[in-house]
Design an enzyme around this catalytic site. Structure first.
Site, PDB file in Angstrom:
ATOM      1  N   GLU A 152       0.816  -1.212   0.000  1.00  0.00           N
ATOM      2  CA  GLU A 152       0.000   0.000   0.000  1.00  0.00           C
ATOM      3  C   GLU A 152       0.849   1.261   0.000  1.00  0.00           C
ATOM      4  O   GLU A 152       1.902   1.321   0.637  1.00  0.00           O
ATOM      5  CB  GLU A 152      -0.931   0.013   1.226  1.00  0.00           C
ATOM      6  CG  GLU A 152      -2.107  -0.920   1.055  1.00  0.00           C
ATOM      7  CD  GLU A 152      -2.850  -1.157   2.349  1.00  0.00           C
ATOM      8  OE1 GLU A 152      -2.273  -1.778   3.261  1.00  0.00           O
ATOM      9  OE2 GLU A 152      -3.997  -0.710   2.459  1.00  0.00           O
TER      10      GLU A 152
ATOM     11  N   CYS B 122      -1.957   6.931   9.236  1.00  0.00           N
ATOM     12  CA  CYS B 122      -0.899   6.190   9.935  1.00  0.00           C
ATOM     13  C   CYS B 122      -1.489   4.998  10.669  1.00  0.00           C
ATOM     14  O   CYS B 122      -2.455   5.137  11.418  1.00  0.00           O
ATOM     15  CB  CYS B 122      -0.245   7.055  11.010  1.00  0.00           C
ATOM     16  SG  CYS B 122       0.681   8.428  10.408  1.00  0.00           S
TER      17      CYS B 122
ATOM     18  N   CYS C 122      -1.406  -0.517  15.966  1.00  0.00           N
ATOM     19  CA  CYS C 122      -1.245  -0.450  14.504  1.00  0.00           C
ATOM     20  C   CYS C 122      -1.934  -1.620  13.810  1.00  0.00           C
ATOM     21  O   CYS C 122      -1.718  -2.778  14.161  1.00  0.00           O
ATOM     22  CB  CYS C 122       0.234  -0.436  14.147  1.00  0.00           C
ATOM     23  SG  CYS C 122       0.513  -0.324  12.368  1.00  0.00           S
TER      24      CYS C 122
ATOM     25  N   CYS D 117       3.139  -3.796  17.311  1.00  0.00           N
ATOM     26  CA  CYS D 117       2.640  -2.604  17.999  1.00  0.00           C
ATOM     27  C   CYS D 117       1.119  -2.740  18.133  1.00  0.00           C
ATOM     28  O   CYS D 117       0.432  -3.003  17.148  1.00  0.00           O
ATOM     29  CB  CYS D 117       3.012  -1.354  17.211  1.00  0.00           C
ATOM     30  SG  CYS D 117       4.793  -1.233  16.884  1.00  0.00           S
TER      31      CYS D 117
ATOM     32  N   CYS E 120       3.608   8.496   0.879  1.00  0.00           N
ATOM     33  CA  CYS E 120       3.988   7.582   1.945  1.00  0.00           C
ATOM     34  C   CYS E 120       4.092   6.170   1.357  1.00  0.00           C
ATOM     35  O   CYS E 120       3.117   5.647   0.828  1.00  0.00           O
ATOM     36  CB  CYS E 120       2.930   7.633   3.048  1.00  0.00           C
ATOM     37  SG  CYS E 120       3.238   6.469   4.377  1.00  0.00           S
TER      38      CYS E 120
ATOM     39  N   CYS F  89       3.935  -6.615   8.473  1.00  0.00           N
ATOM     40  CA  CYS F  89       4.971  -6.132   9.392  1.00  0.00           C
ATOM     41  C   CYS F  89       5.150  -7.156  10.502  1.00  0.00           C
ATOM     42  O   CYS F  89       4.169  -7.690  11.013  1.00  0.00           O
ATOM     43  CB  CYS F  89       4.557  -4.790   9.992  1.00  0.00           C
ATOM     44  SG  CYS F  89       5.820  -4.043  11.060  1.00  0.00           S
TER      45      CYS F  89
HETATM   46  N1  SAH Z   1       7.466   0.699  11.399  1.00  0.00           N
HETATM   47  C1  SAH Z   1       7.765   2.089  11.245  1.00  0.00           C
HETATM   48  C2  SAH Z   1       7.001   2.793  10.143  1.00  0.00           C
HETATM   49  C3  SAH Z   1       5.517   2.508  10.038  1.00  0.00           C
HETATM   50  S1  SAH Z   1       4.485   3.206  11.291  1.00  0.00           S
HETATM   51  C4  SAH Z   1       7.578   2.810  12.572  1.00  0.00           C
HETATM   52  O1  SAH Z   1       7.137   2.183  13.515  1.00  0.00           O
HETATM   53  O2  SAH Z   1       7.929   3.966  12.677  1.00  0.00           O
HETATM   54  C5  SAH Z   1       4.449   4.927  10.950  1.00  0.00           C
HETATM   55  C6  SAH Z   1       3.941   5.760  12.099  1.00  0.00           C
HETATM   56  O3  SAH Z   1       2.549   5.523  12.324  1.00  0.00           O
HETATM   57  C7  SAH Z   1       4.616   5.473  13.424  1.00  0.00           C
HETATM   58  O4  SAH Z   1       5.024   6.653  14.018  1.00  0.00           O
HETATM   59  C8  SAH Z   1       3.525   4.824  14.256  1.00  0.00           C
HETATM   60  O5  SAH Z   1       3.721   5.061  15.604  1.00  0.00           O
HETATM   61  C9  SAH Z   1       2.306   5.487  13.717  1.00  0.00           C
HETATM   62  N2  SAH Z   1       1.098   4.720  13.947  1.00  0.00           N
HETATM   63  C10 SAH Z   1       0.928   3.389  13.899  1.00  0.00           C
HETATM   64  N3  SAH Z   1      -0.341   3.057  14.132  1.00  0.00           N
HETATM   65  C11 SAH Z   1      -1.010   4.216  14.330  1.00  0.00           C
HETATM   66  C12 SAH Z   1      -2.365   4.536  14.578  1.00  0.00           C
HETATM   67  N4  SAH Z   1      -3.300   3.584  14.657  1.00  0.00           N
HETATM   68  N5  SAH Z   1      -2.692   5.827  14.713  1.00  0.00           N
HETATM   69  C13 SAH Z   1      -1.764   6.794  14.592  1.00  0.00           C
HETATM   70  N6  SAH Z   1      -0.475   6.553  14.334  1.00  0.00           N
HETATM   71  C14 SAH Z   1      -0.100   5.276  14.215  1.00  0.00           C
END
Ligand code: SAH
Length: 365
Positions: free
Chosen positions: A92, A343, A119, A116, A105, A112
């Site tokens: 994506e 995000c 996410c 987290c 982006c 992944c």
């Molecule tokens: N794996 C990398 C890049 C992908 S996540 C990383 O962790 O940085 C990109 C950004 O989206 C990160 O800052 C993460 O904290 C944020 N993110 C992930 N899930 C989210 C959500 N549900 N709402 C807002 N930000 C989120």
């Protein structure tokens, strides 16, 4: 014999490939320009190449390996592209138009491996790393769709490696894609216009610190102490906050005086957004004398994630505490939530309300 994905070849590699077909070096330059500067998506469009050569090229190589499955358009103008790789993995990419500049982006992995809890991509697990060619191709398709095939990329357009996946677990291919994209005879998007975000893969942060021509760095923090970060971002058990901060400090020392890196802090209602968390976060940065800026990202909710975004008043109060303690904090406006493009919402899903389905979008791929 598997065909070579030419979009992932550096200029020198493309020259070797062309030489192996018995053709002179200037043909490699024509092809590189065709793929990356003119952003052509098929050999037949490269009408400056002899027809027979185009035929032998397509016997041995391909330009495009991603198939566009769907293209979703948000009410705020954000576009999400859902591709499939040749082996049917989802990829994506998101295009975010802004008044002053646009942002693309891109994803570094399909799915992944990190877990987290806030996410949505985590729910896919790791499907596989993307190749440099698959990374570059995402950007080519998004640029063509946004500006027109081959139309010069506006100066302000930036790239962020914040899509699906953990870029620093696919470091080699990521850095190769970045090297290919900076070529003046190609896309000509220099590393200075790219930001890569990591959940905190400490050895790669250190490696980046000693890499001369590199993208900007963002670190996803999400919590100011180990107990909470262990829970929200399990990668913290491998590289806890103190180790992460030490690597950040090393990275900061490698920056030029006016450069900054960024922390991202997702704001989860009632979880990591109290006054006390804000104070802990400011103290953490101050203790390590880090001058990074902090981007506060209101959580983008998605079923079945167990969180809600912090109310804006809370986010603002949090920001003020950080500022009061000398940290530079900014609130990020969510984009593309309605099409699951924001995000942490990339999980190869259809959009809740599908505004635009592919048929027409296929033509732009
Ligand atoms: N794996 C990398 C890049 C992908 S996540 C990383 O962790 O940085 C990109 C950004 O989206 C990160 O800052 C993460 O904290 C944020 N993110 C992930 N899930 C989210 C959500 N549900 N709402 C807002 N930000 C989120």
């Amino acid at each position: 014999m598997q065909k070579t994905h030419l979009t992932g070849l550096a200029q020198a590699e493309l020259s070797e490939f062309v030489a192996s077909l018995g053709e002179p070096a200037y043909r490699a330059r024509q092809i590189f320009q065709g793929i990356h500067a003119r952003r052509l998506r098929a050999f037949d469009e490269m009408t400056d190449l002899p027809k027979e050569f185009r035929a032998s090229l397509s016997d041995r190589g391909v330009i495009s390996t991603l198939t566009l499955e769907s293209r979703y358009l948000s009410t705020d103008g954000t576009r999400r592209y859902l591709f499939k790789t040749h082996d049917h993995r989802p990829v994506e990419t998101v295009f975010i138009p802004e008044e002053r500049r646009d942002t693309i982006c891109f994803s570094s992995q399909s799915g992944c491996p990190l877990q987290c809890t806030f996410c949505l991509t985590a729910q896919l697990g790791l499907l596989r790393n993307l190749t440099a060619g698959e990374i570059v191709e995402q950007i080519i398709v998004a640029l063509n769709d946004a500006y027109g095939v081959g139309v010069k990329t506006p100066r302000g357009t930036n790239l962020v490696g914040m899509g699906a996946g953990e870029p620093f677990l696919n470091f080699e291919e990521l850095m190769k894609a970045i090297r290919i994209m900076k070529e003046p005879t190609g896309l000509h998007i220099v590393p200075n216009r790219i930001t890569v975000s990591t959940a905190g893969i400490v050895p790669r942060i250190r490696e980046l610190a000693s890499t001369p021509d590199r993208p900007h760095l963002a670190i996803s923090l999400a919590a100011p102490n180990d107990a909470l970060r262990d829970e929200l971002m399990p990668i913290n058990r491998k590289w806890p906050i103190e180790e992460l901060m030490a690597a950040c400090k090393e990275f900061e020392k490698s920056l030029k005086p006016n450069q900054r890196f960024t922390f991202e802090y997702v704001m989860l209602d009632g979880v990591n957004d109290s006054d006390e968390h804000a104070r802990q976060l400011a103290n953490l940065l101050n203790r390590h004398a880090l001058h990074a800026k902090v981007n506060l990202i209101p959580h983008n909710p998605a079923d079945p994630l167990p969180y809600q975004p912090s109310p804006m008043k809370r986010v603002e109060a949090f920001r003020q505490i950080l500022e009061g303690k000398g940290a530079h904090a900014f609130i990020r406006r969510p984009r593309g939530r309605d099409i699951l493009a924001a995000c942490g919402q990339l999980a190869a899903r259809g959009a809740p309300v599908q505004v635009e389905k592919t048929a027409s979008a296929h033509r732009i791929a």
